[in-house]
Design a protein around this motif. Structure first.
Motif, mmCIF file in Angstrom:
data_model
loop_
_atom_site.group_PDB
_atom_site.id
_atom_site.type_symbol
_atom_site.label_atom_id
_atom_site.label_comp_id
_atom_site.label_asym_id
_atom_site.label_seq_id
_atom_site.Cartn_x
_atom_site.Cartn_y
_atom_site.Cartn_z
ATOM 1 N N VAL A 10 -2.318 -0.964 -16.105
ATOM 2 C CA VAL A 10 -2.199 -0.820 -17.554
ATOM 3 C C VAL A 10 -1.273 -1.917 -18.055
ATOM 4 O O VAL A 10 -0.158 -2.057 -17.562
ATOM 5 C CB VAL A 10 -1.646 0.558 -17.943
ATOM 6 N N HIS A 31 -6.940 -3.474 -3.494
ATOM 7 C CA HIS A 31 -5.619 -3.052 -3.031
ATOM 8 C C HIS A 31 -4.893 -2.173 -4.041
ATOM 9 O O HIS A 31 -4.058 -1.354 -3.682
ATOM 10 C CB HIS A 31 -4.764 -4.270 -2.701
ATOM 11 N N ILE A 32 -5.161 -2.385 -5.312
ATOM 12 C CA ILE A 32 -4.555 -1.615 -6.399
ATOM 13 C C ILE A 32 -5.688 -0.907 -7.122
ATOM 14 O O ILE A 32 -6.778 -1.467 -7.267
ATOM 15 C CB ILE A 32 -3.784 -2.561 -7.359
ATOM 16 N N LEU A 80 1.729 -1.482 0.532
ATOM 17 C CA LEU A 80 0.542 -0.638 0.395
ATOM 18 C C LEU A 80 -0.472 -1.194 -0.589
ATOM 19 O O LEU A 80 -1.655 -0.883 -0.512
ATOM 20 C CB LEU A 80 0.946 0.758 -0.093
ATOM 21 N N SER A 81 -0.010 -1.982 -1.544
ATOM 22 C CA SER A 81 -0.915 -2.431 -2.599
ATOM 23 C C SER A 81 -1.232 -3.915 -2.490
ATOM 24 O O SER A 81 -1.673 -4.540 -3.448
ATOM 25 C CB SER A 81 -0.333 -2.087 -3.976
ATOM 26 N N GLY A 82 -1.023 -4.472 -1.318
ATOM 27 C CA GLY A 82 -1.430 -5.850 -1.089
ATOM 28 C C GLY A 82 -0.536 -6.889 -1.728
ATOM 29 O O GLY A 82 -0.879 -8.071 -1.766
ATOM 30 N N ASP A 100 -4.024 10.258 -7.359
ATOM 31 C CA ASP A 100 -3.934 9.624 -6.045
ATOM 32 C C ASP A 100 -3.893 8.100 -6.116
ATOM 33 O O ASP A 100 -3.874 7.430 -5.089
ATOM 34 C CB ASP A 100 -5.141 10.027 -5.180
ATOM 35 N N ALA A 101 -3.935 7.583 -7.321
ATOM 36 C CA ALA A 101 -4.158 6.142 -7.485
ATOM 37 C C ALA A 101 -2.891 5.318 -7.344
ATOM 38 O O ALA A 101 -1.792 5.769 -7.646
ATOM 39 C CB ALA A 101 -4.768 5.884 -8.854
ATOM 40 N N ILE A 102 -3.060 4.103 -6.888
ATOM 41 C CA ILE A 102 -2.002 3.094 -6.983
ATOM 42 C C ILE A 102 -2.137 2.459 -8.355
ATOM 43 O O ILE A 102 -3.115 1.783 -8.656
ATOM 44 C CB ILE A 102 -2.144 2.027 -5.888
ATOM 45 N N LEU A 103 -1.145 2.730 -9.190
ATOM 46 C CA LEU A 103 -1.195 2.348 -10.608
ATOM 47 C C LEU A 103 -0.080 1.365 -10.900
ATOM 48 O O LEU A 103 1.087 1.654 -10.626
ATOM 49 C CB LEU A 103 -1.028 3.610 -11.464
ATOM 50 N N TYR A 104 -0.414 0.233 -11.443
ATOM 51 C CA TYR A 104 0.599 -0.724 -11.872
ATOM 52 C C TYR A 104 0.717 -0.624 -13.386
ATOM 53 O O TYR A 104 -0.287 -0.687 -14.098
ATOM 54 C CB TYR A 104 0.204 -2.143 -11.470
ATOM 55 N N ILE A 105 1.935 -0.460 -13.839
ATOM 56 C CA ILE A 105 2.199 -0.346 -15.270
ATOM 57 C C ILE A 105 3.146 -1.468 -15.653
ATOM 58 O O ILE A 105 4.203 -1.634 -15.046
ATOM 59 C CB ILE A 105 2.858 0.994 -15.623
ATOM 60 N N LEU A 143 -6.769 9.779 -10.643
ATOM 61 C CA LEU A 143 -5.549 9.102 -11.072
ATOM 62 C C LEU A 143 -4.333 9.620 -10.315
ATOM 63 O O LEU A 143 -3.398 8.868 -10.018
ATOM 64 C CB LEU A 143 -5.367 9.276 -12.588
ATOM 65 N N TYR A 168 -1.471 -11.200 -11.144
ATOM 66 C CA TYR A 168 -1.769 -10.919 -9.743
ATOM 67 C C TYR A 168 -2.206 -9.473 -9.527
ATOM 68 O O TYR A 168 -3.073 -9.188 -8.691
ATOM 69 C CB TYR A 168 -0.545 -11.246 -8.891
ATOM 70 N N LEU A 179 -5.432 -8.256 -7.412
ATOM 71 C CA LEU A 179 -5.353 -7.351 -6.264
ATOM 72 C C LEU A 179 -6.180 -6.094 -6.506
ATOM 73 O O LEU A 179 -6.694 -5.486 -5.562
ATOM 74 C CB LEU A 179 -3.891 -6.990 -5.968
ATOM 75 N N THR A 214 2.192 9.872 -13.865
ATOM 76 C CA THR A 214 0.927 9.985 -13.155
ATOM 77 C C THR A 214 0.837 8.925 -12.060
ATOM 78 O O THR A 214 1.729 8.117 -11.887
ATOM 79 C CB THR A 214 -0.251 9.877 -14.148
ATOM 80 N N GLY A 215 -0.253 8.968 -11.292
ATOM 81 C CA GLY A 215 -0.398 8.003 -10.208
ATOM 82 C C GLY A 215 0.415 8.438 -8.993
ATOM 83 O O GLY A 215 1.493 9.027 -9.124
ATOM 84 N N ALA A 216 -0.102 8.157 -7.818
ATOM 85 C CA ALA A 216 0.624 8.521 -6.599
ATOM 86 C C ALA A 216 1.616 7.430 -6.234
ATOM 87 O O ALA A 216 2.657 7.689 -5.630
ATOM 88 C CB ALA A 216 -0.350 8.728 -5.446
ATOM 89 N N THR A 217 1.317 6.211 -6.595
ATOM 90 C CA THR A 217 2.179 5.085 -6.265
ATOM 91 C C THR A 217 2.315 4.189 -7.482
ATOM 92 O O THR A 217 1.329 3.678 -7.997
ATOM 93 C CB THR A 217 1.588 4.268 -5.104
ATOM 94 N N ARG A 218 3.534 4.055 -7.944
ATOM 95 C CA ARG A 218 3.775 3.152 -9.062
ATOM 96 C C ARG A 218 4.824 2.153 -8.620
ATOM 97 O O ARG A 218 5.580 2.407 -7.691
ATOM 98 C CB ARG A 218 4.299 3.939 -10.277
ATOM 99 N N ARG A 219 4.870 1.033 -9.288
ATOM 100 C CA ARG A 219 5.929 0.097 -8.928
ATOM 101 C C ARG A 219 6.357 -0.738 -10.116
ATOM 102 O O ARG A 219 5.557 -1.058 -10.981
ATOM 103 C CB ARG A 219 5.517 -0.793 -7.761
ATOM 104 N N PHE A 220 7.623 -1.048 -10.146
ATOM 105 C CA PHE A 220 8.203 -1.851 -11.222
ATOM 106 C C PHE A 220 9.289 -2.748 -10.658
ATOM 107 O O PHE A 220 10.068 -3.303 -11.405
ATOM 108 C CB PHE A 220 8.837 -0.945 -12.285
#
Lengths: 233, 233
Positions: free
Chosen positions: A177, A172-173, B71-73, A127-132, A125, A163, A167, B152-158
């Motif tokens: 959550v 890609h993601i 990075l996340s497509g 290192d993860a690309i996390l969408y919240i 987690l 989307y 992805l 947490t997570g290395a990459t988050r986006r909002f």
């Protein structure tokens, strides 16, 4: 797509979420085809509700997921469709019309426009690309301003629509959550995510059904999923 | 675009924001052309910094705005370019490569792929489509969970990248409130928004310059802008 970025006829539902003519037109179109070709199946759609949920096969659809994106010219809205057999999602479809992309999942076969896709191999987690969904910290010191802003405007958005999950299926993601989803929002994701090799459950780790509470975790790997469950539980 | 959704070579800057090979390649390409065709102009880019900011004409560019999207497509990242004359934005360009869209603004002429665009006529904030950067309320009762997730997570986006402002110029979104922007993020928006008939300032209502604090309001009309200023001030 004829309605996208064009002139819209907007009707406001009781919950004030924007609904467009396109939303109703798409669902009516699909329902007409289902009534013709699969008259004995159940149907559950956002606009016209549920009928025949006790049937062996039930079609679940959201004509436009991300209506606020659609209304504001943002191209990430989608069309969602699931087929349930005995209540379990068997086929999942996420269409992103503005991108000319259709993601499909059935059994072990997930595809984007017919070409195979699979989830990432990310297991950590950290290192993860996390969408919240709608969850960033407000900027330190500006809370009062931002709080006021979130009380104004007729249409606001902070989300990624379906989307993000598509992805994820395409690698890609790494994790998404989400919460406050309806069955027609999350059921179409299940077969897609699973066919691509990922894991999708509610926040307790239980399979998603028509009765779930609308909280969803999608993860590329069981390890990631387990890390997220530790937080959501 | 060759790097989008493909194999990426990722380098992490001191601030841990993701930077891709593509980011550097785009800026190097533009800088090489500028050095050849406009050797006496100043240049300020995200990757290689500033030189010649005292020149009459300065080019300001962000090779990829929305690196996390890239990075996340997610297809909403953009290429940003401004030309400043005596420190004032004269030309603004927002390119959205994954959508094949280029938004341009110069004087009174704003265009999408060469076709004229203009902002909406919305004057009431209560009716407006408002995009707010990273500012939604956390869901009541889930604050603790969501707080953990945002750690947490290395990459988050909002966020919505530069695209929200471009869609405002094209009349689809009525207002955007943004913050934490760098000069190469907000200066390319100025001439575009203004050419399309909109208003863009900092949170105090002052014109945006190289020295602004990175807080930005874009609005379709002066009335909307004034309503937002009452909140941000």
């Amino acid at each position: 797509m004829g309605y996208f970025r064009g002139t819209l006829g907007i009707e406001v539902k009781a919950d004030l979420s924007p609904v467009t003519v396109a939303d109703k037109a798409v669902e009516a179109f699909v329902r007409a085809r289902l009534a013709q070709d699969f008259p004995n199946d159940g149907v559950f759609g956002e606009e016209e509700g549920a009928s025949g949920l006790d049937r062996d096969r039930v079609w679940v659809l959201d004509p436009i997921d991300g209506t606020r994106s659609f209304l504001s010219g943002y191209p990430t809205f989608g069309f969602l469709l699931a087929i349930l057999e005995q209540g379990k999602p068997k086929i999942g479809v996420v269409g992103i019309p503005a991108m000319n992309e259709v993601y499909t999942g059935l059994g072990q076969a997930a595809a984007l426009n017919g070409a195979p896709i699979q989830v990432s191999t990310q297991t950590a987690l950290s290192d993860a690309i996390l969408y919240i969904h709608e969850a960033e910290h407000m900027r330190a010191g500006d809370e009062a301003v931002l709080e006021k802003l979130t009380q104004t405007g007729a249409t606001r958005r902070f989300a990624y629509d379906c989307y993000a999950h598509a992805l994820l299926a395409a690698g890609h993601i790494d994790a998404v959550v989400d919460y406050n989803l309806q069955p027609y929002d999350y059921l179409p994701l299940c077969a897609l995510i699973e066919a691509a090799g990922g894991v999708i459950t509610d926040w307790q780790g239980l399979p998603l059904t028509l009765q779930s509470d609308g909280r969803v975790i999608s993860a590329a790997t069981p390890a990631l999923h387990a890390e997220l469950l530790e937080i959501t539980r």
